[in-house]
Design a protein around this motif. Structure first.
Motif, short mmCIF file in Angstrom:
data_model
loop_
_atom_site.label_atom_id
_atom_site.label_comp_id
_atom_site.label_asym_id
_atom_site.label_seq_id
_atom_site.Cartn_x
_atom_site.Cartn_y
_atom_site.Cartn_z
N VAL A 56 -28.97 65.68 -32.19
CA VAL A 56 -29.02 66.69 -33.25
C VAL A 56 -29.40 68.04 -32.67
N ASN A 57 -28.52 69.02 -32.87
CA ASN A 57 -28.88 70.42 -32.62
C ASN A 57 -29.42 70.98 -33.93
N LEU A 58 -30.56 71.63 -33.88
CA LEU A 58 -31.20 72.14 -35.09
C LEU A 58 -30.51 73.42 -35.55
N SER A 59 -30.14 73.45 -36.81
CA SER A 59 -29.32 74.53 -37.37
C SER A 59 -29.99 75.88 -37.23
N SER A 60 -29.24 76.84 -36.71
CA SER A 60 -29.81 78.16 -36.41
C SER A 60 -29.58 79.18 -37.51
N CYS A 61 -28.59 78.95 -38.36
CA CYS A 61 -28.20 79.98 -39.33
C CYS A 61 -28.09 79.37 -40.73
N VAL A 62 -29.23 79.24 -41.39
CA VAL A 62 -29.28 78.76 -42.78
C VAL A 62 -30.02 79.80 -43.60
N PRO A 63 -29.31 80.57 -44.45
CA PRO A 63 -27.86 80.54 -44.70
C PRO A 63 -27.06 81.15 -43.54
N SER A 64 -25.75 81.00 -43.60
CA SER A 64 -24.90 81.49 -42.52
C SER A 64 -25.03 83.00 -42.36
N THR A 65 -25.04 83.72 -43.47
CA THR A 65 -25.21 85.17 -43.44
C THR A 65 -26.07 85.57 -44.64
N GLU A 66 -26.53 86.79 -44.61
CA GLU A 66 -27.34 87.29 -45.72
C GLU A 66 -26.51 87.48 -46.99
N MET A 67 -25.19 87.45 -46.85
CA MET A 67 -24.31 87.61 -48.01
C MET A 67 -24.07 86.29 -48.74
N GLU A 68 -24.55 85.20 -48.17
CA GLU A 68 -24.29 83.88 -48.73
C GLU A 68 -25.43 83.44 -49.65
N THR A 69 -25.07 82.86 -50.76
CA THR A 69 -26.06 82.25 -51.65
C THR A 69 -26.12 80.76 -51.32
N ALA A 70 -27.19 80.34 -50.65
CA ALA A 70 -27.32 78.95 -50.22
C ALA A 70 -28.49 78.30 -50.94
N GLY A 71 -28.67 77.01 -50.70
CA GLY A 71 -29.75 76.30 -51.36
C GLY A 71 -31.05 76.35 -50.61
N ALA A 72 -31.04 76.91 -49.39
CA ALA A 72 -32.24 76.88 -48.58
C ALA A 72 -32.20 78.00 -47.55
N ARG A 73 -33.35 78.22 -46.94
CA ARG A 73 -33.47 79.16 -45.83
C ARG A 73 -34.34 78.50 -44.77
N ILE A 74 -33.90 78.54 -43.52
CA ILE A 74 -34.66 77.94 -42.43
C ILE A 74 -34.97 79.02 -41.39
N GLU A 75 -36.24 79.18 -41.10
CA GLU A 75 -36.69 80.16 -40.12
C GLU A 75 -37.20 79.44 -38.87
#
Length: 320
Positions: free
Chosen positions: A135-154
């Motif tokens: 597993v590579n840990l996701s770097s871009c959640v959300p993909s861009t600041e223009m995307e409305t996603a269900g989460a944010r990962i820092e």
């Protein structure tokens, strides 16, 4: 499914032929992806580990593989299992019989919906599947600041997960403008994974901007869609992953670059294939057949599918 390595002394004894192996593959030839040679002799397996090849061994179980050529297990170097529309367990069942023994996944889609819990689901699943699911840990959640996603990962959300034994590194850094222009959030993640594996994602990036991206520690790239683009990325130190999925198809464009000179630095990935395509055409085995049909040497193709992929992700116990 992670398995404890056998006691070292016992493994050496089997490899030396002093005690019987658990299983022998007898009658076939092993294709050496380094020299291109076909090596005759038994393949001795002890507690899930290949103990020796190219010799006469004894074992409790003998499997007749007469007339067959044995090759190392294949490594899919970039995919999102959930984009294949199945669970990790069903994915394992679909691709294992086609020779895929290792997959490097980025659970980006599930993370985009439910955040860190999605990453944890894949880490938990990696302990229960037969294949080695990294597993590579996701770097871009959300993909861009223009995307409305269900989460944010820092970065601080990723730090507690880094010590999991199935974590390979930081997943595809899609925010390549953020790298080039030093966005604080992506900088924090790059610094957190400094010295570890960092996956790339930078379509059409070239010149000084590509230099900047590579200097940030990115090591792979699966978004090259032309031979010219892939060549520049190889020349600047990125390992190029040839991609052929159900949607993105770059094999035809990049096949001309894959030869015995470049294959140590080129790998194969699907990014992703749906269950129908896997059932009707195959997975990495489909890519291997297509590349050989295009005139690529068998040694280069099988090396890219196994040893080169293992080396790219620091997996020293497989690929040859």
């Amino acid at each position: 499914m992670r398995q404890e390595r056998p006691e070292l002394e016992a493994l050496i004894a089997v490899a030396r032929g002093e005690v019987p192996a658990d299983t022998l593959l007898r009658g076939g030839e092993v294709f050496d992806v380094v020299t291109g040679a076909l090596i005759a002799g038994d393949v001795a397996i002890f507690q899930g580990i290949i103990a020796g090849i190219g010799a006469d061994y004894e074992a409790r179980e003998i499997v007749d593989v007469s007339g067959l050529t044995l090759v190392p297990g294949f490594v899919d170097t970039h995919l999102h299992v959930e984009s294949s529309l199945v669970t990790p367990f069903e994915f394992d069942r679909c691709v294992g019989p086609r020779g895929v023994t290792t997959a490097i996944c980025d659970p980006h889609e599930i993370a985009n919906v439910i955040g860190v819990a999605g990453l944890q689901y894949f880490l938990d699943a990696s302990e229960r599947v037969l294949m080695d699911l990294r597993v590579n840990l996701s770097s871009c959640v959300p993909s861009t600041e223009m995307e409305t996603a269900g989460a944010r990962i820092e970065a601080e959300d990723l730090a507690p997960l880094m010590s999991h034994p199935q974590v390979s590194g930081l997943a595809e850094v899609m925010n390549y403008p953020g790298v080039v222009h030093r966005d604080a959030g992506i900088m924090a993640k790059l610094k957190l994974f400094e010295g570890q594996h960092i996956d790339g994602h930078a379509p059409l990036l070239s010149g000084l901007d590509l230099n900047a991206y590579v200097s940030a520690g990115v090591r792979t790239e699966h978004e090259a869609t032309s031979a010219e683009e892939a060549r520049e990325k190889l020349q600047k130190g990125l390992r190029v992953l040839i991609r052929e999925g159900s949607v993105s198809k770059d094999l035809e464009a990049l096949a001309e670059l894959l030869d015995d000179f470049t294959s140590p630095y080129m790998c194969l990935c699907t990014d992703d294939r749906n269950p129908l395509d896997i059932a009707e055409e195959g997975h990495l085995d489909y890519m291997i057949r297509r590349l050989i049909e295009r005139g690529c040497s068998a040694r280069a193709v099988y090396r890219a599918a196994s040893l080169s992929a293992a080396e790219a992700f620091g997996l020293k116990d497989r690929g040859q």
